[in-house]
Design a protein around this motif. Structure first.
Motif, PDB file in Angstrom:
ATOM      1  N   ASN A   1      18.815  93.837  38.122  1.00 59.84           N
ATOM      2  CA  ASN A   1      19.945  93.685  37.199  1.00 59.84           C
ATOM      3  C   ASN A   1      19.531  92.896  35.952  1.00 59.84           C
ATOM      4  OD1 ASN A   1      21.685  95.078  38.858  1.00 59.84           O
ATOM      5  ND2 ASN A   1      22.561  93.237  39.804  1.00 59.84           N
TER       6      ASN A   1
ATOM      7  N   ARG B   1      17.777  93.271  44.059  1.00 59.23           N
ATOM      8  CA  ARG B   1      18.846  93.861  43.254  1.00 59.23           C
ATOM      9  C   ARG B   1      19.190  92.941  42.075  1.00 59.23           C
ATOM     10  NH1 ARG B   1      23.144  94.084  46.777  1.00 59.23           N
ATOM     11  NH2 ARG B   1      21.855  95.541  47.960  1.00 59.23           N
ATOM     12  N   LEU B   2      19.209  91.641  42.334  1.00 57.42           N
ATOM     13  CA  LEU B   2      19.456  90.674  41.257  1.00 57.42           C
ATOM     14  C   LEU B   2      18.361  90.765  40.200  1.00 57.42           C
ATOM     15  CD1 LEU B   2      20.549  87.479  43.230  1.00 57.42           C
ATOM     16  CD2 LEU B   2      21.976  88.828  41.709  1.00 57.42           C
TER      17      LEU B   2
ATOM     18  N   SER C   1      20.284  80.929  51.310  1.00 60.71           N
ATOM     19  CA  SER C   1      20.873  81.417  52.560  1.00 60.71           C
ATOM     20  C   SER C   1      21.078  80.232  53.493  1.00 60.71           C
ATOM     21  CB  SER C   1      19.947  82.438  53.229  1.00 60.71           C
ATOM     22  OG  SER C   1      20.399  82.728  54.540  1.00 60.71           O
TER      23      SER C   1
ATOM     24  N   ASN D   1      25.183  88.066  51.143  1.00 60.03           N
ATOM     25  CA  ASN D   1      24.267  87.391  52.064  1.00 60.03           C
ATOM     26  C   ASN D   1      23.628  86.130  51.496  1.00 60.03           C
ATOM     27  OD1 ASN D   1      24.357  89.264  54.364  1.00 60.03           O
ATOM     28  ND2 ASN D   1      23.453  90.727  52.922  1.00 60.03           N
TER      29      ASN D   1
ATOM     30  N   THR E   1      28.814  87.525  42.588  1.00 56.71           N
ATOM     31  CA  THR E   1      28.779  87.025  43.971  1.00 56.71           C
ATOM     32  C   THR E   1      27.991  88.013  44.812  1.00 56.71           C
ATOM     33  OG1 THR E   1      30.885  88.103  44.474  1.00 56.71           O
ATOM     34  CG2 THR E   1      30.965  85.787  43.785  1.00 56.71           C
ATOM     35  N   MET E   2      27.342  87.497  45.855  1.00 59.78           N
ATOM     36  CA  MET E   2      26.551  88.339  46.751  1.00 59.78           C
ATOM     37  C   MET E   2      26.967  88.047  48.188  1.00 59.78           C
ATOM     38  SD  MET E   2      24.707  89.872  44.466  1.00 59.78           S
ATOM     39  CE  MET E   2      23.362  90.694  45.300  1.00 59.78           C
TER      40      MET E   2
ATOM     41  N   ALA F   1      17.794  91.929  54.557  1.00 50.18           N
ATOM     42  CA  ALA F   1      19.107  91.976  53.897  1.00 50.18           C
ATOM     43  C   ALA F   1      19.138  91.039  52.693  1.00 50.18           C
ATOM     44  CB  ALA F   1      20.208  91.601  54.890  1.00 50.18           C
ATOM     45  N   ALA F   2      18.609  89.821  52.888  1.00 47.45           N
ATOM     46  CA  ALA F   2      18.610  88.846  51.793  1.00 47.45           C
ATOM     47  C   ALA F   2      17.717  89.317  50.648  1.00 47.45           C
ATOM     48  CB  ALA F   2      18.147  87.483  52.305  1.00 47.45           C
TER      49      ALA F   2
ATOM     50  N   GLU G   1      16.877  92.354  49.865  1.00 43.11           N
ATOM     51  CA  GLU G   1      17.474  93.489  49.171  1.00 43.11           C
ATOM     52  C   GLU G   1      18.386  92.992  48.049  1.00 43.11           C
ATOM     53  OE1 GLU G   1      19.373  95.753  52.213  1.00 43.11           O
ATOM     54  OE2 GLU G   1      17.553  96.876  52.760  1.00 43.11           O
ATOM     55  N   GLU G   2      19.133  91.942  48.337  1.00 41.45           N
ATOM     56  CA  GLU G   2      20.020  91.381  47.314  1.00 41.45           C
ATOM     57  C   GLU G   2      19.223  90.673  46.222  1.00 41.45           C
ATOM     58  OE1 GLU G   2      23.032  89.014  49.145  1.00 41.45           O
ATOM     59  OE2 GLU G   2      23.840  90.703  50.291  1.00 41.45           O
TER      60      GLU G   2
ATOM     61  N   THR H   1      18.496  81.624  44.796  1.00 37.57           N
ATOM     62  CA  THR H   1      19.302  82.260  45.836  1.00 37.57           C
ATOM     63  C   THR H   1      19.140  81.473  47.122  1.00 37.57           C
ATOM     64  OG1 THR H   1      17.456  83.746  46.339  1.00 37.57           O
ATOM     65  CG2 THR H   1      19.134  84.553  44.823  1.00 37.57           C
TER      66      THR H   1
END
Length: 837
Positions: free
Chosen positions: A123, A119-120, A104, A237, A234-235, A112-113, A115-116, A102
């Motif tokens: 998943n 979440r990934l 940025s 952030n 797609t994400m 924020a980053a 959290e994604e 990932t």
């Protein structure tokens, strides 16, 4: 003027081909039908294509007897994997895994980053795959360490809670935690440190790994589901790139499918060019069908040769898919030479006599090129790379069939076409047409229904306009004194740039190039290079012998000194060294165990390994004997293929200098081993092939000194291709090595044609010899060069590095070979009076 001739082989060959030509000319139907039947029979070998496919990347693109493969064997025998105590650094292969990076554009260490990212992660963990009547998730397939799934250090640090990331001082590359020291070099990338501190100020990339226990049908299905899930993700952030342990192989195998549609385009281009270049306004002398059959002859050669090798079980590697493009050029080149010689025969002679004269004139020329091309490929099969071996075997055999079919199948059709011309029949309707147009007829009738004209002075077909151009314009211009001086200056510039490029040549195959340009693999590799290049492989240093007395202070100091030598290397991080012996020494000191005695050393070691189970995998401690042990060093600053090569060499040199028997190993070394042999193999193949080419030239060109010019052309073209391919961003690897093998054969073709024509010429002055040689063979050489370039031109549009590289190097080979054949060699030959017959 020195005259030295060696025509004892040339003359018998010419006589032999004259006899063959007369026989084929008298019995053309047999020689037309038999090759077609043979091709149909051998083409049945394609039934075995699927089972002969051998596209395993490690097997095909790494050295056959690479040192790292033997080292891996030793590691596997002495340090078997412990499924209950997984450790990624202790894997003897790449393992079975999925990974995401990932990224940025600013700072990824934000709530924020993360959290994604979390979440990934969730998943992936929750993703399941259906196998029969059962569903499997990551938690059921994951690699186990301490009774739980393998975890990612960066997520452990934040305790899987994004709220924690902005309140933490994360140190890099080592982070002290309750679990001990955690290495973040492979997890956090694009790091900017706080001033005078090891605390991370910001970072741009986070990488997560998901290791599975083993590769089986279930795990492969899970990995495929992982790829499918991330292909549409797609994400907001962060941007995500992804990869799995099966990705490289899968994407590589997809490459061959991208080139299949290009075959049709190539043959359409080749036939179209052949027809256009052989087109005559004369409706009898037109060679439209001859040109078409010439291309078909090359196709039959591919069908027969590939089928034969598939029958006998020769592996079919994807790189072989480029061979038909090449064979098309070789076959069409021979066709143009034969047509040119046919056009210079007496039109009033019987067809079989015309074919005999054609073969007599063309025999040595096409035999030289076939021998040199075929031998260049068979010599190339001596390499340590199976992908190169397979390509060379298939292509060399196709060259031989191409030669046989040019003489039989194509020659037979040339004779049948000659019979049509002898009867003055129309090329399309086969109806008899008048030689002269009746005065009462229209211009359309003259254009469409008249033919059969010839040069009444020579009784040969009228000279093609391009042949006239070489005789009346290009030849005289090239042999002008000032032009010669200019050519010498151009050659000096060419040689200078080529040598400069050779000096800058880089070695090694970039694994991302095995996938197509639009593959998700490329994006992952790009991010890996950009953000995670600082830290390289975590390398095993293995003590190979059972006779090392670890309890002996002297022996232990010797071993420690060797490890210190490794840590002092510029490619090794001194602060990241994993040693079971250091850990055991600290453990024994804490418990006051005397480890200078063999008995107490081994008794204490059993207790130590029970308490620190991870180190059990670092010793082969069997039947109270230590047969082998290993330590780990972290490499750094590996930013290029040159660094990879130097790092591997330095590590192996350091191991060999130690008084203790050591080896160094990491799964990546399987691929790094190419650096040890790629240059040596390439130079060896080129030297052997060049010597063989010189031998053939000496035997078949009736002037030994002139044969040296052919050898000169080989070396000159090879240097040019190697130099310019570097400037065109092509590395020396097993793929480009294939093309350099091709270079040897093709660099002979054009120069051999011209040199033989020059030596065999009866003109008195050197300039006249050069002009007449260009008149005879200049246009066929240009035809052959253009047809070959057209044959590979469609590969420039391929989405694969493998096929684009083939185009680039073939373009350079043909371009430089052509320039040598019709410019440099003719000029250089006029400087010396030794190449006369």
């Amino acid at each position: 003027m020195a005259r030295c001739q060696t025509n004892c082989i040339e003359k018998p060959i010419c006589v032999g081909f004259e006899i063959i030509g007369r026989f084929i000319g008298g019995n053309p139907w047999w020689f037309l039908l038999i090759p077609m039947l043979v091709s149909a029979a051998l083409g049945g070998g394609f039934y075995f294509l699927k089972e002969r496919e051998a596209n395993n990347i490690e097997e095909q693109f790494t050295p056959v007897n690479g040192k790292a493969k033997a080292e891996r064997q030793f590691v596997q025998e002495n340090f078997p994997q412990d499924d209950s105590m997984f450790s990624s650094q202790r894997l003897d292969t790449e393992g079975t895994y999925a990974s995401i990076i990932t990224v940025s554009t600013t700072n990824i260490l934000t709530q924020a980053a993360f959290e994604e990212i979390i979440r990934l992660y969730e998943n992936v963990v929750q993703m399941s795959v259906q196998v029969g009547d059962q569903r499997f998730t990551y938690l059921q397939l994951c690699a186990i360490s301490n009774h739980t799934c393998f975890s990612n250090a960066i997520l452990d640090i934040v305790d899987y809670n994004a709220n924690n990331i902005e309140n933490m001082n994360i140190t890099f590359p080592m982070y002290e935690s309750a679990r001990g020291k955690l290495f973040l070099g492979s997890s956090v990338g694009g790091v900017v440190m706080a001033e005078n501190s090891s605390v991370v100020k910001r970072a741009q990339a986070i990488r997560l790994f998901f290791y599975l226990r083993e590769e089986n049908d279930t795990s492969v299905m899970w990995l495929k589901e992982f790829i499918k899930m991330f292909s549409n993700m797609t994400m907001p952030n962060v941007t995500v790139s992804y990869f799995t342990s099966i990705s490289r192989q899968e994407e590589f195998e997809k490459n061959s499918k991208t080139v299949i549609p290009l075959f049709a385009a190539t043959y359409v281009l080749a036939i179209s060019f052949s027809i256009v270049s052989c087109l005559r306004l004369d409706n009898v002398r037109n060679k439209v069908w001859v040109a078409t059959i010439g291309v078909l002859s090359a196709g039959l050669a591919v069908l027969s040769s590939f089928g034969l090798l598939l029958y006998i079980g020769v592996p079919f590697v994807m790189t072989v898919a480029t061979s038909p493009f090449l064979i098309l050029g070789i076959g069409v080149d021979d066709m143009f030479i034969l047509i040119s010689c046919w056009q210079q025969t007496n039109v009033h002679d019987r067809v079989k006599d015309r074919l005999a004269d054609t073969y007599k004139e063309a025999a040595v020329s096409i035999t030289i090129t076939t021998l040199t091309d075929a031998l260049a490929f068979y010599i190339g099969a001596m390499t340590h790379f199976r992908s190169v071996q397979s390509f060379c075997l298939y292509t060399g055999t196709a060259v031989v069939f191409c030669y046989i079919y040019s003489i039989t199948f194509f020659g037979a059709f040339l004779a049948l076409n000659g019979r049509r011309e002898e009867s003055n029949r129309h090329w399309l309707t086969c109806m008899k047409v008048p030689v002269e147009c009746p005065p009462e007829r229209s211009g359309w009738y003259r254009a469409c229904c008249v033919g059969g004209a010839y040069d009444e002075k020579t009784n040969t077909e009228k000279v093609h306009p391009m042949n006239s151009f070489f005789k009346n314009y290009y030849g005289p211009f090239l042999t002008n004194l000032w032009t010669k001086l200019f050519v010498v200056l151009v050659y000096a510039g060419y040689l200078t740039v080529s040598i400069y490029g050779c000096v800058k040549l880089e070695e090694g195959i970039d694994l991302r190039n095995l996938a197509s340009d639009n593959s998700y693999v490329v994006g992952y590799y790009n991010n890996e290079d950009k953000y995670f290049r600082r830290y390289g492989p975590n390398v095993m240093v293995v003590v190979k012998t059972e006779f090392t007395e670890y309890w002996n202070v002297t022996e232990r100091n010797t071993l420690n000194n060797c490890m210190k030598d490794f840590q002092d290397l510029i490619y090794v991080d001194q602060g990241n060294f994993t040693s079971w012996l250091d850990a055991y020494t600290a453990y024994s000191e804490k418990l006051h165990i005397n480890i200078t005695d063999e008995t107490t050393f081994k008794e204490g070691l059993v207790s130590f390994l029970d308490n620190v189970a991870v180190f059990r995998q670092d010793l082969n401690f069997t039947n109270n004997k230590i047969y082998a042990s290993r330590f780990f060093i972290q490499t750094i600053n590996i930013s290029s293929s040159e660094d990879e090569k130097n790092m591997l060499n330095e590590l192996r040199d350091t191991a060999s200098e130690c008084q203790v028997s050591l080896l160094v190993y990491h799964p990546a070394f399987i691929y790094y081993d190419q650096y040890a042999v790629i240059v040596r193999d390439t130079i060896q193949n080129m030297l052997v092939a060049t010597i063989v080419m010189l031998g053939i030239s000496l035997l078949l060109i009736p002037n030994p000194l002139c044969s040296l010019w052919v050898t000169f052309a080989i070396v000159s073209v090879i240097v040019g291709v190697a130099g310019f391919m570097t400037l065109w961003e092509v590395n020396l690897d097993s793929i480009s090595m294939i093309n350099l093998v091709i270079c040897i054969g093709f660099s002979v073709d054009f120069s051999a044609h011209i040199s033989y024509a020059f030596v065999s010429n009866s003109k008195s002055s050197l300039n006249e010899k050069a002009i007449d040689s260009l008149f005879t063979l200049g246009y066929p050489i240009v035809q052959g060069a253009v047809s070959t370039i057209l044959g590979v031109a469609v590969l420039s549009a391929a989405e694969s590095y493998i096929f684009r590289t083939f185009f680039k190097i073939m373009f350079l080979v043909i371009l430089f070979g052509l320039v040598h054949g019709i410019t440099f060699i003719p000029v250089f030959l006029t400087f010396f009076g030794i190449c006369s017959k």
